[in-house]
Design an enzyme around this catalytic site. Sequence first.
Site, PDB file in Angstrom:
ATOM      1  CG  ASP A 267      -5.743  54.177 -41.568  1.00  0.00           C
ATOM      2  OD1 ASP A 267      -5.775  53.566 -40.482  1.00  0.00           O
ATOM      3  OD2 ASP A 267      -6.022  53.630 -42.650  1.00  0.00           O
TER       4      ASP A 267
ATOM      5  NE  ARG B 288     -12.942  42.993 -46.132  1.00  0.00           N
ATOM      6  CZ  ARG B 288     -12.221  43.255 -45.066  1.00  0.00           C
ATOM      7  NH1 ARG B 288     -11.126  43.985 -45.178  1.00  0.00           N
ATOM      8  NH2 ARG B 288     -12.577  42.786 -43.880  1.00  0.00           N
TER       9      ARG B 288
END
Length: 287
Positions: A159, A50
Amino acid sequence: MLNRQETNNGHRREREFELGDEEFRFLASFMSRETGIVLSDHKRDMVCGRLVKRLRALGMRDFSDYCDMLRGPKGASEVENLVNAITTNITNFFREPHHFDHLRDQVLAPRLLERPRRPRVRIWSAGCSSGEEPYSIAMTMADALKGGGGWDALVLATDIDTNVLRRAEQGLYPLKAVDHVPETYRKRFLRRTNDSDMVQVSDDVRRLVRFRRLNLHENWPMKGLFDAIFCRNVAIYFDKPTQRQLFNRYADRLHMGGVLYLGHAESLIGVSDRFEVVGKTSYRRIQ
């Protein structure tokens, strides 16, 4: 730094970046300190995969350069990009539907019967990802309170990942993503767009939701109390001490009798004694 690895068929392929032990330990420690997220050894390949795009974007030679940057004056500004790359966002509308049934019948319906002088409902979706959860909460709320004119109702959706928050605010989703929305809700709260493959959450529902970036590991700016908190499939990223601290903070932010909803793989057993079980992965604050 190029590294060669064998594939299953015996051929050699090139791997652009290699995440060594020292660099992984630093990244794991950095993420734990900054966000509370635990990166165990078996997640090394995931972290490497990632972050490769991030290293390319920065023109870096290897993970050592990236770790040096995080240690330096530019580290603070890179945290957001690091978190956006590492965190996983898997969600859908009305996931674990028993929670929304409980919210409607055991949290919202009793509030209507109380007829409070200042009717107010606050629900927090912590770890809201791309918005499906808070919009599911808002649809449930809009339906349950339709007979309660004058209600001050709001869903706070937070978030740590700014990328998913930007998508969530738009309220746009592929048509196939709303399969789990109850049919009556689809008709009332979703609108077809000019793109036949996309739908948008109605303005009435979107007005009930406020999206904000929040790192659960840091200070929380909210002062008022909540009637319910959804924190599903978030605590699994934390170790037990961090979970204990988190659930204690949630209890402090809930009205007495308020409900905490967790993911199907999460539990408060042995972690917090401030709640009692009131349903499947549903807990009521008792102290």
